[in-house]
Design a protein around this motif. Structure first.
Motif, PDB file in Angstrom:
ATOM      1  N   GLN A  37      -3.154  11.408  52.404  1.00 28.31           N
ATOM      2  CA  GLN A  37      -1.985  12.113  51.846  1.00 28.31           C
ATOM      3  C   GLN A  37      -0.953  12.387  52.941  1.00 28.31           C
ATOM      4  OE1 GLN A  37      -4.147  15.434  50.249  1.00 28.31           O
ATOM      5  NE2 GLN A  37      -4.138  14.618  48.167  1.00 28.31           N
ATOM      6  N   ARG A  38      -1.435  12.829  54.117  1.00 29.60           N
ATOM      7  CA  ARG A  38      -0.528  13.099  55.240  1.00 29.60           C
ATOM      8  C   ARG A  38       0.267  11.853  55.609  1.00 29.60           C
ATOM      9  NH1 ARG A  38      -2.119  17.544  59.326  1.00 29.60           N
ATOM     10  NH2 ARG A  38      -3.629  18.611  58.080  1.00 29.60           N
ATOM     11  N   GLN A  39      -0.437  10.710  55.639  1.00 26.41           N
ATOM     12  CA  GLN A  39       0.246   9.491  56.050  1.00 26.41           C
ATOM     13  C   GLN A  39       1.325   9.119  55.020  1.00 26.41           C
ATOM     14  OE1 GLN A  39       1.286   8.109  58.581  1.00 26.41           O
ATOM     15  NE2 GLN A  39      -0.443   6.982  59.428  1.00 26.41           N
ATOM     16  N   ARG A  40       1.038   9.334  53.727  1.00 27.57           N
ATOM     17  CA  ARG A  40       2.054   9.038  52.699  1.00 27.57           C
ATOM     18  C   ARG A  40       3.254   9.981  52.844  1.00 27.57           C
ATOM     19  NH1 ARG A  40      -1.523   9.629  47.932  1.00 27.57           N
ATOM     20  NH2 ARG A  40       0.283   9.465  46.582  1.00 27.57           N
ATOM     21  N   VAL A  41       2.972  11.231  53.170  1.00 30.22           N
ATOM     22  CA  VAL A  41       4.069  12.191  53.387  1.00 30.22           C
ATOM     23  C   VAL A  41       4.870  11.795  54.636  1.00 30.22           C
ATOM     24  CG1 VAL A  41       4.611  14.607  53.940  1.00 30.22           C
ATOM     25  CG2 VAL A  41       2.934  14.076  52.159  1.00 30.22           C
ATOM     26  N   ALA A  42       4.156  11.350  55.681  1.00 33.14           N
ATOM     27  CA  ALA A  42       4.835  10.904  56.905  1.00 33.14           C
ATOM     28  C   ALA A  42       5.786   9.743  56.575  1.00 33.14           C
ATOM     29  CB  ALA A  42       3.812  10.484  57.952  1.00 33.14           C
ATOM     30  N   PHE A  43       5.306   8.797  55.762  1.00 32.08           N
ATOM     31  CA  PHE A  43       6.167   7.685  55.341  1.00 32.08           C
ATOM     32  C   PHE A  43       7.375   8.217  54.561  1.00 32.08           C
ATOM     33  CE2 PHE A  43       4.898   3.302  56.118  1.00 32.08           C
ATOM     34  CZ  PHE A  43       3.666   3.474  56.739  1.00 32.08           C
ATOM     35  N   ALA A  44       7.113   9.151  53.646  1.00 31.32           N
ATOM     36  CA  ALA A  44       8.200   9.674  52.817  1.00 31.32           C
ATOM     37  C   ALA A  44       9.272  10.315  53.690  1.00 31.32           C
ATOM     38  CB  ALA A  44       7.654  10.699  51.820  1.00 31.32           C
ATOM     39  N   SER A  45       8.833  11.067  54.719  1.00 34.27           N
ATOM     40  CA  SER A  45       9.809  11.786  55.540  1.00 34.27           C
ATOM     41  C   SER A  45      10.646  10.826  56.386  1.00 34.27           C
ATOM     42  CB  SER A  45       9.123  12.838  56.414  1.00 34.27           C
ATOM     43  OG  SER A  45       8.231  12.220  57.289  1.00 34.27           O
ATOM     44  N   ILE A  46      10.156   9.627  56.586  1.00 33.51           N
ATOM     45  CA  ILE A  46      10.942   8.601  57.289  1.00 33.51           C
ATOM     46  C   ILE A  46      11.792   7.806  56.286  1.00 33.51           C
ATOM     47  CG2 ILE A  46      10.745   6.443  58.626  1.00 33.51           C
ATOM     48  CD1 ILE A  46      10.295   9.051  60.248  1.00 33.51           C
ATOM     49  N   ILE A  47      11.183   7.448  55.146  1.00 35.54           N
ATOM     50  CA  ILE A  47      11.903   6.623  54.162  1.00 35.54           C
ATOM     51  C   ILE A  47      13.157   7.336  53.648  1.00 35.54           C
ATOM     52  CG2 ILE A  47      11.724   5.669  51.808  1.00 35.54           C
ATOM     53  CD1 ILE A  47       8.800   4.943  52.551  1.00 35.54           C
ATOM     54  N   VAL A  48      13.072   8.664  53.519  1.00 37.11           N
ATOM     55  CA  VAL A  48      14.201   9.432  52.995  1.00 37.11           C
ATOM     56  C   VAL A  48      15.440   9.273  53.891  1.00 37.11           C
ATOM     57  CG1 VAL A  48      13.759  11.641  54.180  1.00 37.11           C
ATOM     58  CG2 VAL A  48      14.703  11.661  51.869  1.00 37.11           C
ATOM     59  N   MET A  49      15.203   8.954  55.159  1.00 29.84           N
ATOM     60  CA  MET A  49      16.307   8.797  56.117  1.00 29.84           C
ATOM     61  C   MET A  49      17.033   7.465  55.929  1.00 29.84           C
ATOM     62  SD  MET A  49      16.002  11.590  57.964  1.00 29.84           S
ATOM     63  CE  MET A  49      16.803  11.309  59.522  1.00 29.84           C
ATOM     64  N   ASN A  50      16.408   6.552  55.175  1.00 27.37           N
ATOM     65  CA  ASN A  50      17.009   5.256  54.872  1.00 27.37           C
ATOM     66  C   ASN A  50      17.428   4.475  56.126  1.00 27.37           C
ATOM     67  OD1 ASN A  50      17.714   3.274  53.095  1.00 27.37           O
ATOM     68  ND2 ASN A  50      19.814   4.042  52.809  1.00 27.37           N
ATOM     69  N   HIS A  51      16.511   4.375  57.098  1.00 28.34           N
ATOM     70  CA  HIS A  51      16.782   3.600  58.307  1.00 28.34           C
ATOM     71  C   HIS A  51      16.762   2.107  57.989  1.00 28.34           C
ATOM     72  CE1 HIS A  51      14.612   7.231  59.936  1.00 28.34           C
ATOM     73  NE2 HIS A  51      15.655   7.231  60.730  1.00 28.34           N
ATOM     74  N   LEU A 104      12.421  -0.058  60.987  1.00 30.33           N
ATOM     75  CA  LEU A 104      11.259   0.819  60.976  1.00 30.33           C
ATOM     76  C   LEU A 104      10.221   0.326  61.970  1.00 30.33           C
ATOM     77  CD1 LEU A 104      11.073   1.203  57.140  1.00 30.33           C
ATOM     78  CD2 LEU A 104      11.428   3.092  58.731  1.00 30.33           C
ATOM     79  N   VAL A 105       9.776   1.245  62.796  1.00 27.96           N
ATOM     80  CA  VAL A 105       8.723   0.932  63.750  1.00 27.96           C
ATOM     81  C   VAL A 105       7.486   1.686  63.278  1.00 27.96           C
ATOM     82  CG1 VAL A 105       7.996   1.145  66.143  1.00 27.96           C
ATOM     83  CG2 VAL A 105      10.411   0.705  65.614  1.00 27.96           C
ATOM     84  N   ILE A 106       6.417   0.940  62.994  1.00 27.14           N
ATOM     85  CA  ILE A 106       5.230   1.568  62.397  1.00 27.14           C
ATOM     86  C   ILE A 106       4.016   1.238  63.271  1.00 27.14           C
ATOM     87  CG2 ILE A 106       3.902   1.822  60.275  1.00 27.14           C
ATOM     88  CD1 ILE A 106       6.253   0.570  58.752  1.00 27.14           C
ATOM     89  N   ASP A 107       3.443   2.265  63.895  1.00 27.38           N
ATOM     90  CA  ASP A 107       2.385   2.051  64.876  1.00 27.38           C
ATOM     91  C   ASP A 107       1.018   2.402  64.281  1.00 27.38           C
ATOM     92  OD1 ASP A 107       0.972   1.609  67.165  1.00 27.38           O
ATOM     93  OD2 ASP A 107       1.841   3.253  68.311  1.00 27.38           O
ATOM     94  N   GLU A 108       0.229   1.400  63.994  1.00 27.58           N
ATOM     95  CA  GLU A 108      -1.129   1.573  63.447  1.00 27.58           C
ATOM     96  C   GLU A 108      -1.200   2.654  62.367  1.00 27.58           C
ATOM     97  OE1 GLU A 108      -4.597   1.481  65.946  1.00 27.58           O
ATOM     98  OE2 GLU A 108      -3.382   0.750  67.601  1.00 27.58           O
ATOM     99  N   PRO A 109      -0.556   2.416  61.238  1.00 28.71           N
ATOM    100  CA  PRO A 109      -0.468   3.475  60.235  1.00 28.71           C
ATOM    101  C   PRO A 109      -1.775   3.743  59.505  1.00 28.71           C
ATOM    102  CG  PRO A 109       0.454   1.444  59.376  1.00 28.71           C
ATOM    103  CD  PRO A 109       0.148   1.197  60.823  1.00 28.71           C
ATOM    104  N   THR A 110      -2.732   2.845  59.606  1.00 30.13           N
ATOM    105  CA  THR A 110      -3.922   3.010  58.755  1.00 30.13           C
ATOM    106  C   THR A 110      -5.200   3.266  59.536  1.00 30.13           C
ATOM    107  OG1 THR A 110      -4.468   0.655  58.733  1.00 30.13           O
ATOM    108  CG2 THR A 110      -2.917   1.410  57.070  1.00 30.13           C
ATOM    109  N   SER A 111      -5.079   3.507  60.858  1.00 33.38           N
ATOM    110  CA  SER A 111      -6.313   3.567  61.645  1.00 33.38           C
ATOM    111  C   SER A 111      -7.219   4.732  61.250  1.00 33.38           C
ATOM    112  CB  SER A 111      -5.992   3.592  63.143  1.00 33.38           C
ATOM    113  OG  SER A 111      -5.328   4.778  63.471  1.00 33.38           O
ATOM    114  N   GLN A 112      -6.644   5.778  60.661  1.00 32.97           N
ATOM    115  CA  GLN A 112      -7.480   6.931  60.279  1.00 32.97           C
ATOM    116  C   GLN A 112      -7.789   6.937  58.765  1.00 32.97           C
ATOM    117  OE1 GLN A 112      -8.318   9.206  62.721  1.00 32.97           O
ATOM    118  NE2 GLN A 112      -7.058   8.208  64.255  1.00 32.97           N
TER     119      GLN A 112
END
Lengths: 278, 284
Positions: free
Chosen positions: B150-164, B167-175
């Motif tokens: 859930q945290r990782q999805r929220v982390a994505f949301a807080s970046i996606i909302v910025m509409n960059h 996107l640089v995504i560093d090992e998003p699924t390791s945990q």
């Protein structure tokens, strides 16, 4: 032997995190615990080293009921490596971190040296002993915390998500380490989300879902049990998926078994001729 | 024109004895997803820090060569400009959550709030992202009480909302567990469809094989190989150098060794199935 007998665990606020767990882990056994985030895996293993005390039921570690012992007493039997290495690290060099508990226990220097060297060798952190642990990359920090626990030479070792963020070399170090520990008759209990790693390195797998143990079986049976896969929200290794889609039998999860099955099928096909000519 | 360009870039962290990046030259094009793989300490995260401008704006150390973002040298970009241009999703979702907001909704809106975006627009954009990532059930929760996935999805949301755009995504699924990993990759897939330029570091090569347009292999601070996923991830020699390739690629090699027909080495499950079924027919 570690035994969980009808164990339920509730946090002080009443939230039930584990329900009716029954599990036996024998000496020298290697067990993987799998299941989605929040299934109760970490809570369950913390019952084994008495970081959690059962609300009802009993946890028996080599004859000691954890309710009647202190966490310090149980820690002589069960070593636990935290999921997040930063929750465990506090010394200023890697060597000091590995030696800290050994010194605390007032072991003689020769014994400290021997245990440290063995733990360092098994975890492959030789080159980092003089560094500050917090300057070491995450994947290696995890090995530092593993070394700390290995140096305690407990008969049971619990690794909480050791595969997270590891590269191929890290995974190899882990599997070699588990082999060595098992050769010494020590038990290794590993929580992991890496299903390829489970398929390759574990025969016994415990699957958890919704606070409970839903299956305790061989890796191949677990990965071919559609109900368990669905309930524990796991994913079988790709080789297993392919075997299933090809309609092959024999609960295949390993490459060599798939290659053998395809090669036999081909020979049988050639011998028997084909009815499928287009 | 290249969107992000590295020209003979070398970088050494403060007090480090070795170069984290060593003479790296590469051009990233707009709208592509780059899969970045390699053994740990090969330079992957350093590349991420560099493209986002954390190097040299936050990390000191020695930087040589040129990093150009949209033609402009990274040293000339102001850090706040970069933060609106390039989104960064950390390896550890626990590092991404600010800890200062009490609800997921406010956490997602925090970046826009910091930029001084008009309140109505801020709320509207946040609602859009919440709907898009199906986070409705979480918005009233405290971000610190979420599971890892859930945290990782929220982390994505807080970046996606910025509409960059980048996107640089560093090992998003390791945990994350397998089902949360699949959810995160659904998000990455959606971002790819929006033609975002994505640099993705990931050990799970099966996922890189499915989603990447180009693959870069980092080794000892250098780009050791680059090319299409099919070219790179089918190479068995990478295994000897400590770099995983998909298990279906290894399967392909083993089948070839046993003289079983296999036109090309598969890198995804569907390619493997296709090859196996075709091989059966060819023998006919």
């Amino acid at each position: 032997m570690i035994e969980l007998k009808d164990v339920t665990f509730a946090y002080p606020n009443g939230y039930i995190a584990n329900e009716n767990l029954n599990l036996v882990i024998n000496n020298g056994e290697r067990v993987a615990i799998i299941g989605q985030n929040g299934a109760g895996k970490t809570t369950a293993v913390k019952l084994m080293n008495r970081l959690n005390k059962p609300t009802t039921g009993d946890v028996i570690v080599d004859g000691n009921n954890t309710k009647e012992r202190t966490t310090a007493q149980i820690s002589a039997y069960v070593g636990y490596v935290f999921q997040n290495p930063d929750e465990q690290i506090f010394n200023s060099t890697v060597a000091m971190e590995v030696e800290y508990m050994l010194k605390y226990r007032k072991l003689d220097q020769k014994d400290i040296d021997r245990r440290r060297d063995r733990a360092v060798e098994l975890t492959g952190i030789q080159d980092y002993l003089k560094m500050n642990p917090l300057d070491v990359p995450y994947s290696l920090r995890k090995f530092i915390t593993i070394a700390v626990v290995l140096a305690m030479e407990t008969p049971y070792i619990i690794l909480d998500e050791p595969t997270a963020g590891q590269d191929l070399q890290g995974l190899k170090t882990l599997s070699n380490m588990m082999d060595a520990l098992q050769d010494e008759g020590r038990s290794v209990i590993t929580i992991t989300h890496d299903m390829e790693f489970v398929a390759d390195h574990f025969t016994r797998v415990v699957a958890m879902a919704n606070k409970q143990i839903i299956a305790d079986d061989t890796a191949d049976n677990i990965f071919w049990n559609a109900e368990v896969i669905k309930e524990a929200r796991i994913k079988e290794p790709q080789i297993g998926e392919i075997a299933k889609e090809l309609g092959l039998k024999g609960n295949i999860i390993h490459r060599r078994d798939l290659v053998d099955a395809l090669s036999h099928q081909k020979k049988a096909f050639i011998r028997g001729g084909s009815n499928e000519k287009e | 024109m290249s969107y992000i360009e590295l020209k003979q870039v070398s970088y050494q962290y403060p007090l480090a004895s070795e170069w984290a990046l060593n003479d790296v030259t590469y051009s990233f094009e707009k709208g592509k997803l780059y899969g970045i793989i390699g053994a740990n300490r090969g330079g992957k995260t350093t590349l991420c820090n560099l493209v986002r401008g954390f190097i040299p704006h936050f990390y000191q150390g020695e930087l040589m060569g040129q990093v150009l973002i949209e033609g402009k040298d990274i040293r000339e970009w102001e850090n706040h400009q970069l933060s609106t241009e390039i989104g960064y999703i950390f390896q550890n979702p626990f590092s991404q959550i600010s800890g200062v907001k009490e609800t997921v909704f406010e956490e997602i809106a925090l970046g826009l709030e910091n930029l001084g975006v008009d309140k109505d627009e801020m709320i509207e954009r946040t609602i859009q992202v919440v709907k898009w990532l199906k986070l409705e059930d979480l918005i009233k929760k405290n971000p610190n009480n979420l599971s890892g996935g859930q945290r990782q999805r929220v982390a994505f949301a807080s970046i996606i909302v910025m509409n960059h755009d980048i996107l640089v995504i560093d090992e998003p699924t390791s945990q994350l567990d397998p089902s949360s990993t699949a959810e995160v990759f659904e998000i990455i897939h959606m971002l790819k469809e929006q033609k975002k330029t994505i640099l993705l570091v990931e050990h799970k090569v099966e996922l890189i094989a499915e989603y990447a347009d180009e693959v870069l292999v980092f080794e000892k601070g250098q780009i050791a190989s680059y090319g299409s996923p099919a070219d790179i991830l089918s190479r068995k020699d990478l295994m000897e150098r400590g770099i995983s390739i998909p298990s279906v690629a290894l399967l392909g090699h083993e089948m070839r060794e046993k003289n079983m027909a296999m036109d090309s080495i598969p890198i995804t499950k569907s390619q493997a199935l296709e090859q196996i079924l075709k091989g059966g027919k060819n023998d006919d």
